[in-house]
Design an enzyme around this catalytic site. Sequence first.
Site, PDB file in Angstrom:
ATOM      1  N   CYS A 122      -3.430   2.591  -4.780  1.00  0.00           N
ATOM      2  CA  CYS A 122      -4.412   3.372  -4.022  1.00  0.00           C
ATOM      3  C   CYS A 122      -4.421   4.780  -4.609  1.00  0.00           C
ATOM      4  O   CYS A 122      -3.466   5.550  -4.416  1.00  0.00           O
ATOM      5  CB  CYS A 122      -4.062   3.383  -2.535  1.00  0.00           C
ATOM      6  SG  CYS A 122      -5.232   4.378  -1.595  1.00  0.00           S
ATOM      7  N   ASP A 173     -13.000   3.039  -2.152  1.00  0.00           N
ATOM      8  CA  ASP A 173     -12.249   3.298  -0.925  1.00  0.00           C
ATOM      9  C   ASP A 173     -13.083   4.178  -0.018  1.00  0.00           C
ATOM     10  O   ASP A 173     -14.304   4.189  -0.130  1.00  0.00           O
ATOM     11  CB  ASP A 173     -10.896   3.899  -1.296  1.00  0.00           C
ATOM     12  CG  ASP A 173      -9.826   3.619  -0.264  1.00  0.00           C
ATOM     13  OD1 ASP A 173     -10.131   3.050   0.788  1.00  0.00           O
ATOM     14  OD2 ASP A 173      -8.667   3.995  -0.511  1.00  0.00           O
ATOM     15  N   HIS A 174     -12.444   4.897   0.850  1.00  0.00           N
ATOM     16  CA  HIS A 174     -13.160   5.695   1.849  1.00  0.00           C
ATOM     17  C   HIS A 174     -14.400   6.361   1.256  1.00  0.00           C
ATOM     18  O   HIS A 174     -14.338   6.961   0.195  1.00  0.00           O
ATOM     19  CB  HIS A 174     -12.255   6.798   2.393  1.00  0.00           C
ATOM     20  CG  HIS A 174     -10.960   6.280   2.900  1.00  0.00           C
ATOM     21  ND1 HIS A 174      -9.897   7.102   3.179  1.00  0.00           N
ATOM     22  CD2 HIS A 174     -10.549   5.027   3.187  1.00  0.00           C
ATOM     23  CE1 HIS A 174      -8.890   6.377   3.613  1.00  0.00           C
ATOM     24  NE2 HIS A 174      -9.263   5.110   3.624  1.00  0.00           N
ATOM     25  N   TYR A 176     -15.576   4.423   6.404  1.00  0.00           N
ATOM     26  CA  TYR A 176     -15.964   3.042   6.114  1.00  0.00           C
ATOM     27  C   TYR A 176     -17.427   2.723   6.387  1.00  0.00           C
ATOM     28  O   TYR A 176     -17.769   1.634   6.834  1.00  0.00           O
ATOM     29  CB  TYR A 176     -15.021   2.075   6.840  1.00  0.00           C
ATOM     30  CG  TYR A 176     -13.670   2.013   6.164  1.00  0.00           C
ATOM     31  CD1 TYR A 176     -13.494   1.269   4.998  1.00  0.00           C
ATOM     32  CD2 TYR A 176     -12.583   2.739   6.645  1.00  0.00           C
ATOM     33  CE1 TYR A 176     -12.273   1.228   4.343  1.00  0.00           C
ATOM     34  CE2 TYR A 176     -11.350   2.715   5.995  1.00  0.00           C
ATOM     35  CZ  TYR A 176     -11.209   1.953   4.852  1.00  0.00           C
ATOM     36  OH  TYR A 176     -10.013   1.905   4.190  1.00  0.00           O
ATOM     37  N   HIS A 217      -7.403   0.274  -4.935  1.00  0.00           N
ATOM     38  CA  HIS A 217      -8.307   1.084  -4.106  1.00  0.00           C
ATOM     39  C   HIS A 217      -8.615   2.315  -4.941  1.00  0.00           C
ATOM     40  O   HIS A 217      -7.705   3.103  -5.196  1.00  0.00           O
ATOM     41  CB  HIS A 217      -7.598   1.610  -2.851  1.00  0.00           C
ATOM     42  CG  HIS A 217      -7.240   0.575  -1.851  1.00  0.00           C
ATOM     43  ND1 HIS A 217      -6.517   0.881  -0.714  1.00  0.00           N
ATOM     44  CD2 HIS A 217      -7.521  -0.735  -1.775  1.00  0.00           C
ATOM     45  CE1 HIS A 217      -6.360  -0.206   0.010  1.00  0.00           C
ATOM     46  NE2 HIS A 217      -6.953  -1.210  -0.609  1.00  0.00           N
ATOM     47  N   HIS A 219       0.850  -1.188   0.000  1.00  0.00           N
ATOM     48  CA  HIS A 219       0.000   0.000   0.000  1.00  0.00           C
ATOM     49  C   HIS A 219       0.889   1.243   0.000  1.00  0.00           C
ATOM     50  O   HIS A 219       1.819   1.337   0.797  1.00  0.00           O
ATOM     51  CB  HIS A 219      -0.900  -0.002   1.242  1.00  0.00           C
ATOM     52  CG  HIS A 219      -1.975   1.032   1.203  1.00  0.00           C
ATOM     53  ND1 HIS A 219      -1.735   2.348   1.490  1.00  0.00           N
ATOM     54  CD2 HIS A 219      -3.278   0.943   0.871  1.00  0.00           C
ATOM     55  CE1 HIS A 219      -2.864   3.021   1.354  1.00  0.00           C
ATOM     56  NE2 HIS A 219      -3.812   2.199   0.980  1.00  0.00           N
TER      57      HIS A 219
HETATM   58  C1  DNO Z   1      -6.852   3.259   4.839  1.00  0.00           C
HETATM   59  C2  DNO Z   1      -6.240   2.060   4.240  1.00  0.00           C
HETATM   60  C3  DNO Z   1      -4.915   1.707   4.885  1.00  0.00           C
HETATM   61  C4  DNO Z   1      -4.429   0.370   4.384  1.00  0.00           C
HETATM   62  C5  DNO Z   1      -3.114  -0.053   4.964  1.00  0.00           C
HETATM   63  C6  DNO Z   1      -2.611  -1.299   4.288  1.00  0.00           C
HETATM   64  O1  DNO Z   1      -8.037   3.350   4.863  1.00  0.00           O
HETATM   65  O2  DNO Z   1      -6.154   2.166   2.882  1.00  0.00           O
HETATM   66  O3  DNO Z   1      -5.106   1.639   6.261  1.00  0.00           O
HETATM   67  O4  DNO Z   1      -5.348  -0.611   4.712  1.00  0.00           O
HETATM   68  O5  DNO Z   1      -2.176   0.944   4.841  1.00  0.00           O
HETATM   69  O6  DNO Z   1      -1.692  -1.923   5.120  1.00  0.00           O
END
Ligand code: DNO
Length: 354
Positions: free
Chosen positions: A245, A317-318, A331, A272, A207
Amino acid sequence: MNMSLRWYGPGYDTVTLEQIRQIPGVKGVITTLYGTRPGEVWEREEIRSLKKTVEEAGLSILGIESVNVHDDIKTGAGDRDRYIENYIKTLERLGEEDIHMVCYNFMPVFDWTRSELARKRADGSTVLAYNQDIIDQIDPEHMRESIEAMSAGYVMPGWEPERMGRLAELFAMYREVDEEKLFSNLVYFLEAIGPVCEKYDIRMGIHPDDPAWPIFGLPRIITDKAHIEKLLRAVDRPYNGLTLCTGSLGSNQKNDIPGIIEAAKGRIAFAHVRNLKYNSERDFEEAAHLSSDGSMDMYRIMKTLYDTGFEGVIRPDHGRAIWGEEAMPGYGLYDRALGAMYLQGLWEAIRKNG
Ligand code: DNO
């Protein structure tokens, strides 16, 4: 492309598997044993029972986010080989349970960092946001209090109380670790886990650092195309992959995400996909997934994934907090479900246009 949703597991998530099952096109979840600590070996029984719970709800586990890496491995401290052995055992057990994708990060001390967890937007939704001026005023050893005050009682991933209680000690561990050292410790770790990944066909997706620059004087090494290419070349095997991401890499406005997707072609284990709105060079907030709500071109991102033959797991993602939902910041169900639908809509149109 396999659309998924992150799910923190029984007892940790406000969103249920039954709800996730009703989002069209979402076939599986990305999950973890949230109660385990970095460095622990995951119990076979716990993995099995998590898998059973997910499968009984009509979904499957499409990957793990995350198996966290112990700080001794990141700093190269005395016990790293023992913790690497533990990590290998966990991977072996995941592989035996037919799980083939693992997301992890190599960020020192802190996982992703935000200055606000509920910034209000014009439409009344609240979002996670980052303002460098606020971060500059925080004493990192008091970051714990700031995050606790902001997270409304939820334990944020990467901000587990156990770690946050040891901030001074953690900072001390990284005192001698510069960018180069951190990078070579990452390569050491990846080489050591290579045989188990190859035996069980596990793809590791690192990530990126979020935000994508050093904070609190700590080095960050997965921040842009050059660093990603360097890592993919340093251990040039398919198991050494990237979690693309867009929000993390996109925090640095200089990062050209489609260019990064092209550079990492064939090595993106997991994606992501989310949007950001830039307010200034030092301030951004998380927008809805829709391109026009933020600053990023989501169509181009999805199109580049498609054109480079991406076949891996993807997740929205978020999300924003909307419609009065109470959930872990970023989330909740509603906005991530909207995101999953929008991304699938883009994908369908791109695919049909060939
Ligand atoms: C945030 C996520 C990160 C991710 C970690 C992977 O929402 O994208 O916390 O899960 O960095 O290890």
